[in-house]
Motif scaffolding. Structure first.
Motif, mmCIF file in Angstrom:
data_model
loop_
_atom_site.group_PDB
_atom_site.id
_atom_site.type_symbol
_atom_site.label_atom_id
_atom_site.label_comp_id
_atom_site.label_asym_id
_atom_site.label_seq_id
_atom_site.Cartn_x
_atom_site.Cartn_y
_atom_site.Cartn_z
ATOM 1 N N LEU A 147 -3.021 5.590 -1.782
ATOM 2 C CA LEU A 147 -3.823 6.626 -1.128
ATOM 3 C C LEU A 147 -3.046 7.926 -1.193
ATOM 4 C CD1 LEU A 147 -6.204 7.610 0.664
ATOM 5 C CD2 LEU A 147 -4.801 6.972 2.652
ATOM 6 N N LYS A 205 -1.764 -0.473 -4.624
ATOM 7 C CA LYS A 205 -2.879 0.341 -4.147
ATOM 8 C C LYS A 205 -2.318 1.630 -3.567
ATOM 9 C CE LYS A 205 -5.387 -3.875 -2.898
ATOM 10 N NZ LYS A 205 -4.248 -4.819 -3.112
ATOM 11 N N ASP A 264 -8.575 3.034 7.353
ATOM 12 C CA ASP A 264 -9.671 2.608 6.468
ATOM 13 C C ASP A 264 -9.127 2.155 5.116
ATOM 14 O OD1 ASP A 264 -11.532 3.185 8.423
ATOM 15 O OD2 ASP A 264 -12.089 5.150 7.587
ATOM 16 N N PHE A 265 -8.151 2.885 4.602
ATOM 17 C CA PHE A 265 -7.526 2.510 3.332
ATOM 18 C C PHE A 265 -6.870 1.136 3.436
ATOM 19 C CE2 PHE A 265 -3.277 2.810 1.104
ATOM 20 C CZ PHE A 265 -3.739 2.485 -0.162
ATOM 21 N N GLU A 269 -9.699 -1.490 3.488
ATOM 22 C CA GLU A 269 -10.329 -1.602 2.167
ATOM 23 C C GLU A 269 -9.405 -2.279 1.156
ATOM 24 O OE1 GLU A 269 -11.126 2.465 1.413
ATOM 25 O OE2 GLU A 269 -12.735 2.592 2.922
ATOM 26 N N SER A 270 -8.095 -2.153 1.364
ATOM 27 C CA SER A 270 -7.113 -2.755 0.451
ATOM 28 C C SER A 270 -6.842 -4.219 0.771
ATOM 29 C CB SER A 270 -5.791 -1.971 0.518
ATOM 30 O OG SER A 270 -5.980 -0.629 0.137
ATOM 31 N N ARG A 308 -8.365 7.668 8.489
ATOM 32 C CA ARG A 308 -8.506 7.579 7.031
ATOM 33 C C ARG A 308 -7.491 6.594 6.454
ATOM 34 N NH1 ARG A 308 -8.247 12.705 2.788
ATOM 35 N NH2 ARG A 308 -8.509 11.469 0.884
ATOM 36 N N ILE A 309 -6.269 6.606 6.982
ATOM 37 C CA ILE A 309 -5.251 5.673 6.500
ATOM 38 C C ILE A 309 -5.596 4.242 6.907
ATOM 39 C CG2 ILE A 309 -2.796 5.070 6.564
ATOM 40 C CD1 ILE A 309 -2.214 8.046 7.120
ATOM 41 N N VAL A 353 1.183 5.263 0.434
ATOM 42 C CA VAL A 353 0.564 6.467 1.008
ATOM 43 C C VAL A 353 1.426 7.650 0.588
ATOM 44 C CG1 VAL A 353 -0.243 7.626 3.100
ATOM 45 C CG2 VAL A 353 -0.283 5.117 2.971
ATOM 46 N N CYS A 386 0.840 -1.196 0.000
ATOM 47 C CA CYS A 386 0.000 0.000 0.000
ATOM 48 C C CYS A 386 0.877 1.248 0.000
ATOM 49 C CB CYS A 386 -0.911 0.026 1.228
ATOM 50 S SG CYS A 386 -2.271 -1.158 1.160
#
Length: 353
Positions: A46, A44, A65-66, A69-70, A62-63, A25, A23
């Motif tokens: 963000l 993925k 949640d990402f 979701e990933s 928010r991170i 960021v 992921c």
């Protein structure tokens, strides 16, 4: 790790993880198209803006949640690309998600390269106090690519350079194994041309400063003793920075600027309390006036600033003010408790310049 080619350094690390378990960021204000575009369809991502005012629990959520979701698992990797605020907050999110996943930092500002992205400190601001919630979560690697620096505006460059000056003052050593005297790095930093900011002479200075921090962190990873020397300038600096964050009439003070002002206040106390020579105070003051300007805070803000210092996370007892001071360049003294009157005197000196 200092690298001349970011892709060649990054690819072997990514190869250790399943691609659907990586992921990214990224700071939304950063132009990463040329450097990170080869990975965008494979990882993925963000992208989010993270000014100091958004270094908050809401951004952490928010991170998280990402990550959920990933489908990120504990065998995954978080790649944080941005300045110090982003690496701090993404590192905290990674270190707490499912009790911790690996994190790789790619700092894009001089401040992040020198300070925030190395050493494992992560966290966010809470109840108006800077980095008051956090944990030690060292990244699996930090990739420092100086190519990012050509895009920095001057104020961001100067903010990072202030942390380099701090390194020179508290440790003073040159590159490992050179056997240089304590003030060598400080003197090299003073000679650097801040008017033209040449990259060829900056890179070895970055390498020297990072090496100093890495040796200190290796000896004291959780800041039980020696690592506290790196807090020089930060007791006053964090108070100045926080004051501007929560005062809508003022522009938020860049972290490095606040640290530079904090170093001047703490050098003043070093002269008064420990007999430190006046020369480094005079040298740093000259740099401030020539390149950084005077702080936006003033004498009437003194009580509020002292109250913020009394809530600093470095204090070991409630309402006390704990500083790192210097006997001389390269000779820091940790756990120096100062009185509110002494703090006020140092602030008065700073605001009088």
């Amino acid at each position: 790790m200092l690298c001349t080619d970011l892709h060649s350094a990054l690819d072997p690390i990514l190869a250790r993880y399943d691609r659907d378990q990586v992921c990214l960021v990224v700071d939304a204000n950063l132009d990463t198209q040329a450097v990170l575009s080869p990975y965008r369809n494979l990882i993925k991502c963000l992208s989010l803006p993270v000014p100091e005012s958004q270094k908050s629990l809401g951004t952490v959520q928010r991170i998280w949640d990402f990550f959920f979701e990933s489908g990120l698992t504990r065998r995954g990797l978080v790649v944080a690309v941005g300045g110090g605020v982003l690496t701090d907050i993404a590192g905290f999110a990674a270190g707490t998600y499912k009790r911790g996943v690996d994190c790789l930092n790619i700092p894009t500002t001089l401040l992040a390269m020198i300070d925030a992205s190395t050493g494992g400190k992560t966290g966010f601001n809470y109840h108006g106090l800077k980095n008051s919630i956090g944990l030690f979560a060292p990244p699996v690697e930090t990739l420092i690519w100086p190519g990012w620096l050509s895009t920095l505006p001057p104020h961001q460059f100067l903010s990072g350079y202030a942390e380099m000056l701090k390194t020179g003052l508290v440790k003073g050593q040159g590159n490992k194994g050179q056997g240089t005297k304590a003030p060598a790095l400080w003197e090299e930093l003073l000679r650097y041309d801040l008017d033209t900011m040449p990259m060829d002479t900056l890179t070895p200075l970055i390498e020297a400063c990072v090496a100093v921090k890495e040796r200190i962190v290796a000896a004291d990873p959780h800041e039980d003793g020696l690592r506290k020397v790196l807090n020089f300038g930060h007791t006053f600096g964090h108070a100045l920075e926080q004051f501007t964050i929560h005062n809508s009439q003022l522009s938020i003070m860049p972290h490095g600027y606040a640290v530079l002002y904090g170093m001047i206040a703490e050098l003043y106390l070093s002269v008064v309390k420990l007999g430190c020579p006046k020369e480094p105070l005079q040298q740093l003051t000259q740099l401030m006036l020539a390149y950084y300007g005077k702080p936006v805070c003033k004498c009437s803000d003194r009580a509020a600033l002292i109250a913020l210092m009394q809530q600093d996370k470095k204090n070991e007892r409630a309402a006390q003010i704990n500083c790192t001071l210097l006997r001389s360049v390269g000779s820091p003294v940790i756990n120096q408790v100062i009185t509110p009157a002494e703090a006020g005197e140092a602030l008065d000196y700073l605001f009088s310049l």
